[in-house]
Design an enzyme around this catalytic site. Structure first.
Site, PDB file in Angstrom:
ATOM      1  N   ARG A   1       0.848  -1.203   0.000  1.00 51.78           N
ATOM      2  CA  ARG A   1       0.000   0.000   0.000  1.00 51.78           C
ATOM      3  C   ARG A   1       0.879   1.248   0.000  1.00 51.78           C
ATOM      4  O   ARG A   1       0.547   2.257  -0.618  1.00 51.78           O
ATOM      5  CB  ARG A   1      -0.932  -0.002   1.210  1.00 51.78           C
TER       6      ARG A   1
ATOM      7  N   CYS B   1      -0.247   6.040   9.363  1.00 45.60           N
ATOM      8  CA  CYS B   1      -0.707   4.745   8.843  1.00 45.60           C
ATOM      9  C   CYS B   1      -1.939   5.017   7.997  1.00 45.60           C
ATOM     10  O   CYS B   1      -2.022   6.041   7.314  1.00 45.60           O
ATOM     11  CB  CYS B   1      -0.992   3.771   9.980  1.00 45.60           C
TER      12      CYS B   1
END
Length: 301
Positions: A186, A253
């Protein structure tokens, strides 16, 4: 500052259960379809209360799922739990080491230093001790909780963009290091984000340290118990990724949960808390902004 241990064992919690307030802060990604409140009612540490990360948050920002709650609403939640400013709070989750770190950080950001994380969470407790089921007992508090924001532990979008400018202007030599806890695919943009329509990738000059790199199974006999790595091993993980542990760090995150795992791991490794800031809105807030610069490649810039 408090002198309580940040990381405690199941045996320590058992021996001190009448001296601490315990919170189950379990949380899972929506696609996993786990009902953490129901799981709490089925089994929890005796006397524990359920800290709902999806409810105790800033409700005025629906696009950002886990923003730090206003101090007044946090205080009201503590009153319902029967927690006072002087209480030693122990947080745990059913993952082992995960969302409990987010709640640990939340307490610290609210000025509550007497807080610890149960290493290994409920799985570690259940190896040796009994759990209880049902609704927790009614909590009582004699004095209302008063939260005090510790702004140094939190940064927002404006702070991050300004910091990126410093990093870019100095080729990464100046400014706070941005350390991203998301899985590397990601981070590089190879894999999509869980949120539909949200771009993957990373911020300029960010460094990838997936949160799974700072945890490990307790031992081969107990693969269900996920614990934090040793301070030495954690330091090695960060330095191998290119993080300078003597420089200030921003952890980030997807939505602020696993960034807290990195924040907690850095504390456990002996990094000065004054050098660690958590980007509360994290990638969700950053990537939702159409003016944000998004990098997609296989490198740590």
């Amino acid at each position: 500052m408090s002198t309580v241990d940040k990381l405690v064992s199941a045996s320590w919690v058992h021996d001190n259960l009448n001296k601490v307030k315990v919170l189950d802060s379990s949380w899972y990604l929506p696609f996993m379809k786990r009902n953490t409140k129901e799981e709490f009612l089925n089994a929890h540490i005796p006397g524990a209360q359920f800290f709902d990360i999806d409810a105790i948050k800033d409700l005025s920002k629906p696009d950002l799922p886990h923003m730090l709650p206003p101090r007044t609403s946090f205080g009201l939640s503590m009153d319902r739990f029967g927690i006072s400013n002087d209480d030693h709070v122990v947080v745990y989750d059913t993952a082992g080491v995960g969302p409990a770190c987010r709640v640990f950080w939340t307490f610290r950001a609210m000025g509550h230093d007497k807080v610890s994380v149960l290493n290994g969470g409920l799985p570690a407790w259940a190896l040796k001790y009994e759990t209880e089921s049902g609704e927790p007992h009614e909590a009582r508090v004699e004095k209302k909780y008063e939260a005090h924001n510790v702004d140094s532990l939190v940064c927002d979008y404006t702070d991050v963009v300004k910091n990126i400018g410093e990093l870019k202007a100095s080729s990464g030599a100046h400014g706070k290091q941005i350390v991203d806890a998301r899985p590397n695919d990601r981070f590089t943009g190879k894999a999509p984000e869980f949120r539909p329509g949200l771009s993957s990738g990373h911020m300029p000059h960010a460094i990838s340290v997936p949160f799974t790199e700072v945890t490990e199974f307790a031992d081969s006999e107990h693969p269900q118990v996920l614990t934090l790595k040793s301070p030495k091993d954690i330091r090695n993980v960060f330095t191998a990724a290119g993080v300078d542990l003597d420089r200030p760090i921003i952890t980030t995150c997807g939505s602020g949960i696993t960034a807290s795992v990195l924040y907690f791991a850095l504390l456990h490794a002996g990094v000065n808390e004054q050098n660690i800031t958590l980007y509360d809105g994290s990638w969700t807030e950053y990537a939702l902004n159409p003016y944000s610069e998004i990098v997609k490649d296989s490198r740590n810039d």
